[in-house]
Design a protein around this motif. Structure first.
Motif, mmCIF file in Angstrom:
data_model
loop_
_atom_site.group_PDB
_atom_site.id
_atom_site.type_symbol
_atom_site.label_atom_id
_atom_site.label_comp_id
_atom_site.label_asym_id
_atom_site.label_seq_id
_atom_site.Cartn_x
_atom_site.Cartn_y
_atom_site.Cartn_z
ATOM 1 N N LEU A 26 2.948 30.508 -21.846
ATOM 2 C CA LEU A 26 3.286 29.092 -21.807
ATOM 3 C C LEU A 26 3.104 28.531 -23.219
ATOM 4 N N VAL A 27 4.191 28.040 -23.793
ATOM 5 C CA VAL A 27 4.174 27.568 -25.177
ATOM 6 C C VAL A 27 4.356 26.055 -25.190
ATOM 7 N N SER A 28 3.410 25.362 -25.843
ATOM 8 C CA SER A 28 3.449 23.901 -25.952
ATOM 9 C C SER A 28 3.713 23.492 -27.395
ATOM 10 N N ASN A 77 12.833 26.340 -19.949
ATOM 11 C CA ASN A 77 12.180 25.066 -20.225
ATOM 12 C C ASN A 77 11.505 24.573 -18.949
ATOM 13 N N ARG A 99 7.032 22.180 -21.985
ATOM 14 C CA ARG A 99 6.665 23.523 -22.432
ATOM 15 C C ARG A 99 7.810 24.498 -22.184
ATOM 16 N N GLU A 117 8.281 28.364 -20.701
ATOM 17 C CA GLU A 117 7.633 29.449 -19.960
ATOM 18 C C GLU A 117 8.382 30.736 -20.247
ATOM 19 N N VAL A 126 4.685 24.997 -32.750
ATOM 20 C CA VAL A 126 3.880 25.507 -31.642
ATOM 21 C C VAL A 126 2.470 24.951 -31.775
ATOM 22 N N HIS A 154 0.177 25.129 -28.878
ATOM 23 C CA HIS A 154 -0.728 25.878 -28.010
ATOM 24 C C HIS A 154 0.056 26.971 -27.281
#
Length: 89
Positions: free
Chosen positions: A7-9, A36, A41, A43, A69, A71
């Protein structure tokens, strides 16, 4: 084989993050998908040998130059059925 959910925030939507992710996944011979999420975020489901997954996760912490990026969360998944490609959803 190892399977993870990543999971990229950050600023990761609207900056071609999923396309760059697909290209990087192909480079590392990773199968899975990127999509998306409604909360902003991205996924990623990634399945490959552990060494390839580690390299891919390292790339996810930086992402493409168009992204920021903030988190990255890694969730280990059960390796149930083998994936056959890397898709953008």
């Amino acid at each position: 084989m190892r399977k993870v959910k990543i999971l990229v925030s950050g600023r990761v939507q609207g900056v071609y993050f999923r396309l760059f992710t697909q290209n990087k996944a192909k480079h590392f011979s990773i199968k899975g998908s990127a999509k998306n999420l409604p909360d902003g975020r991205v996924e990623i489901i990634a399945e490959a040998e552990s060494i390839a997954i580690e390299k891919f996760i390292k790339w996810c912490h930086k992402g493409p130059i168009t992204a920021r990026v903030d988190h990255v969360e890694i969730i280990e998944l059960q390796h149930d059925e083998a994936l056959t490609s890397f898709e953008i959803k």
